[in-house]
Design a protein around this motif. Sequence first.
Motif: not given
Length: 296
Positions: A208-222, A269-281
């Motif tokens: 279940i966790l490997p199959a749901s990993l893409p959606a879980f990563v999206t949830g982590l990003k949000q 603060i903005l740059v840190i948010g952008i960098v972390i977001d790009r890491l998740f992407s």
Amino acid sequence: MARDTDVIDTPEPDASGLERQIAGLDALEMAARSQHGVVRRAWASTWPVLAAVAIAVAIWELVVLSGWKPTYVLPGPGDVFPQLWKDLGEGAFWSGLGLTMRRAVIGFALAILVGAVLGAVVSRVRFLRVAFGSLITGLQTMPSIAWFPLAILLFQLSESAILFVIVIGAAPSIANGLIAGVDYTPPILLRAGKILGLRGIALYRHLILPASLPAFVTGLKQGWAFAWRSLMAGELLVIIGHHASLGVRLEYARENIDAPDMIATMIIILVIGIVIDRLFSAADRTLRARRGLEPT
């Protein structure tokens, strides 16, 4: 009168050696193409960001030149960027940044733990899905700052108050990401797992966790976006002693009417948010590429 001519025997080329040479040339060509492809992809993902930054700075400068607000209220890039460079050279700035990032990491880690457990339980127990599914979504849409009066009453002006709001702001998004991933797991995979003897935790771990990993990563990003916003709100409202975190620096700059330092901190603060977001992407693209959902 015919003369005998000497026949010179020429050795036949070694087929295996020729194949090795061709394979080596192909490997070199593929490596060169791969290197150029990486450079092109990196540039393709970088230049739009640089262009957006240049456009934003130009609009900012035009607004300042228009005289809409006095420069001590809205300074231009020429005043803010030198202040930003000055802040980057101060040890107090880096200690404050370290404090903020430590709170972010701890709070987000707790949110992942709570959200993953909550999502795993709710997604597999129908009664809990009916009872708490809408509540989790409601918690996700609730502004994080609305939790701070309760957090301050419960934990006073302390680190626990900030962490409480980070967790309650980010965990619902993480839980919903996992729930969505479980919902979109093909039933045939679940049946195959049960046939293979997977039950309980083993079913979650190996299927279940490997199959749901893409959606879980999206949830982590949000969830990270909610956690970061909650943290900044918490550092503005919950000032603990003289701990000069990024939020405290922002509040002090406002109180002292130091607009260049205030905007410089906002840029950090903005740059840190952008960098972390790009890491998740990047993690999401890598995961999708490994599953054949987009070109590698």
